[in-house]
Design an enzyme around this catalytic site. Structure first.
Site, PDB file in Angstrom:
ATOM      1  N   SER A  15     -20.819  18.915 -13.882  1.00  0.00           N
ATOM      2  CA  SER A  15     -22.229  18.604 -13.644  1.00  0.00           C
ATOM      3  C   SER A  15     -23.082  19.876 -13.669  1.00  0.00           C
ATOM      4  O   SER A  15     -22.699  20.914 -13.124  1.00  0.00           O
ATOM      5  CB  SER A  15     -22.398  17.920 -12.291  1.00  0.00           C
ATOM      6  N   LEU A  16     -24.241  19.779 -14.311  1.00  0.00           N
ATOM      7  CA  LEU A  16     -25.144  20.930 -14.365  1.00  0.00           C
ATOM      8  C   LEU A  16     -26.196  20.884 -13.252  1.00  0.00           C
ATOM      9  O   LEU A  16     -26.958  21.820 -13.077  1.00  0.00           O
ATOM     10  CB  LEU A  16     -25.835  20.982 -15.739  1.00  0.00           C
ATOM     11  N   SER A  17     -26.199  19.779 -12.485  1.00  0.00           N
ATOM     12  CA  SER A  17     -27.224  19.630 -11.445  1.00  0.00           C
ATOM     13  C   SER A  17     -27.195  20.751 -10.404  1.00  0.00           C
ATOM     14  O   SER A  17     -28.267  21.234 -10.014  1.00  0.00           O
ATOM     15  CB  SER A  17     -27.103  18.264 -10.770  1.00  0.00           C
ATOM     16  N   LYS A  66     -23.737   4.679  -9.789  1.00  0.00           N
ATOM     17  CA  LYS A  66     -25.177   4.414  -9.844  1.00  0.00           C
ATOM     18  C   LYS A  66     -25.565   2.989  -9.439  1.00  0.00           C
ATOM     19  O   LYS A  66     -26.612   2.791  -8.842  1.00  0.00           O
ATOM     20  CB  LYS A  66     -25.721   4.703 -11.247  1.00  0.00           C
ATOM     21  N   GLY A 128     -25.440   0.974 -22.134  1.00  0.00           N
ATOM     22  CA  GLY A 128     -24.848   1.319 -20.837  1.00  0.00           C
ATOM     23  C   GLY A 128     -25.936   1.528 -19.787  1.00  0.00           C
ATOM     24  O   GLY A 128     -27.068   1.063 -19.933  1.00  0.00           O
ATOM     25  N   ARG A 151     -21.804  -1.250 -29.574  1.00  0.00           N
ATOM     26  CA  ARG A 151     -20.467  -1.584 -30.074  1.00  0.00           C
ATOM     27  C   ARG A 151     -19.979  -2.893 -29.450  1.00  0.00           C
ATOM     28  O   ARG A 151     -19.514  -3.780 -30.145  1.00  0.00           O
ATOM     29  CB  ARG A 151     -19.517  -0.425 -29.731  1.00  0.00           C
ATOM     30  N   THR A 152     -20.122  -3.014 -28.141  1.00  0.00           N
ATOM     31  CA  THR A 152     -19.716  -4.237 -27.446  1.00  0.00           C
ATOM     32  C   THR A 152     -20.917  -5.168 -27.350  1.00  0.00           C
ATOM     33  O   THR A 152     -21.881  -4.892 -26.632  1.00  0.00           O
ATOM     34  CB  THR A 152     -19.209  -3.899 -26.023  1.00  0.00           C
ATOM     35  N   LYS A 155     -22.720  -6.611 -24.139  1.00  0.00           N
ATOM     36  CA  LYS A 155     -23.599  -5.715 -23.389  1.00  0.00           C
ATOM     37  C   LYS A 155     -24.976  -5.579 -24.027  1.00  0.00           C
ATOM     38  O   LYS A 155     -25.988  -5.487 -23.331  1.00  0.00           O
ATOM     39  CB  LYS A 155     -22.937  -4.345 -23.202  1.00  0.00           C
ATOM     40  N   ILE A 217     -29.882  11.377 -25.963  1.00  0.00           N
ATOM     41  CA  ILE A 217     -29.722  11.687 -24.543  1.00  0.00           C
ATOM     42  C   ILE A 217     -28.451  12.496 -24.272  1.00  0.00           C
ATOM     43  O   ILE A 217     -28.248  12.968 -23.169  1.00  0.00           O
ATOM     44  CB  ILE A 217     -29.775  10.432 -23.637  1.00  0.00           C
TER      45      ILE A 217
END
Ligand code: ATR
Length: 273
Positions: A15-17, A66, A128, A151-152, A155, A217
């Site tokens: 993580s860069l946070s 999340k 996602g 792809r799916t 979703k 992103i």
């Protein structure tokens, strides 16, 4: 006593946070620290208890927590309830309030460039967690419509429904239809994780409209194949790190209630990419 912050997730060691927020503390001489804290998928509840015990002042939430984190909030900001996922939490005397800064973090770099989102036609790759925040962003800014490839298919179907529930016109699209219809779009976004491991872009940009906005992103590597291919076509591009920075700036401002030192945070981030 100094304030303490964290990012929770698994995996978390890349993580860069911590770099971004620590740089901001240094820049503004704040007495605060920010750490990465690994909490495995099925240990969220006990992990949160631990954070409360040490009186953490706030934390970021990343994959895979999340959505699950919503359950442990005492208060929910509107950004968070619309998206159904949380990435930023404040702790005031044991009361946890959740926010989602991914949506505005995504929109910020577009707005900075003064690119018109209203009435735009959008092509979105991926369905996602990040894609969901992005759909909410385009709905808020009143895009004309959004075509979603994933792809799916179950979703993408789900995400099309979500877009429609926010009154954003939406439909699914296949890779072969993208080839024929690419000239229709004003904004093209990659919200899949393709590129993270230097994979080739799943689309090419043959026939794309001039001046279209292409936004990835994926932030590591910074120059993905998707953006490299887009650049060959006179497009405007936005790098993944800009969204990462956007959500961090918003989280900083929620916690500290002062303007975030954007340039210092950017410098720390680009040093790490
Ligand atoms: P995030 O929170 O970053 O959006 P995610 O929810 O795991 O992460 O979503 C990852 C996205 O990348 C999904 O759209 C995923 O497609 P599936 O729903 O079919 O899994 C997409 N993705 C990841 N690897 C992929 C690959 N090799 N080819 C196509 N799509 C891929």
């Amino acid at each position: 006593m100094g304030k303490s912050y964290a990012v929770i997730g698994d995996p978390i060691d890349h993580s860069l946070s911590p770099n971004i927020h620590s740089a901001a503390f240094r820049e503004l001489n704040l007495d605060a620290s920010y750490i990465a804290y690994r909490i495995p998928r099925d240990e969220l509840e006990i992990g949160i208890e631990g954070l409360k015990k040490i009186k953490i002042d706030g934390f970021n939430v990343t994959i895979p927590h999340k959505v699950e984190m919503m359950k442990y909030l005492d208060k929910i900001d509107e950004t968070c309830s619309v998206i159904g996922a949380v990435n930023t939490v404040t702790n005031e005397n044991g009361i946890l309030k959740g926010y989602n800064t991914d949506m505005d973090g995504f929109l910020d770099p577009i707005k900075k460039r003064k690119i018109e989102i209203k009435n735009s036609r959008v092509l979105l790759l991926g369905a996602g967690g990040a894609a969901r925040a992005i759909v909410a962003g385009f709905a808020k800014e009143k895009s004309q419509d959004i075509s979603i490839y994933n792809r799916t298919e179950t979703k993408s179907r789900e995400l099309v429904k979500f877009a429609k529930s926010l009154e954003l016109n939406s439909s699914e699209i296949t890779l072969s239809s993208i080839k024929n219809e690419i000239r229709e779009y004003d904004i093209i976004v990659n919200a899949t994780s393709i590129g993270l491991q230097n994979e080739d872009s799943i689309i090419d940009f043959d026939g794309v409209k001039e001046n279209v906005l292409v936004y990835d992103i994926v932030y590591m590597p910074m120059h993905t194949d998707f953006l490299n291919k887009a650049k060959e076509r006179n497009t405007k591009i936005i790098f993944g790190y800009e969204m990462l920075l956007g959500q961090a700036v918003r989280a900083f401002e929620i916690w500290h209630k002062i303007e975030a030192p954007y340039n210092a945070m950017k410098k720390a981030l680009l040093g790490g990419v």
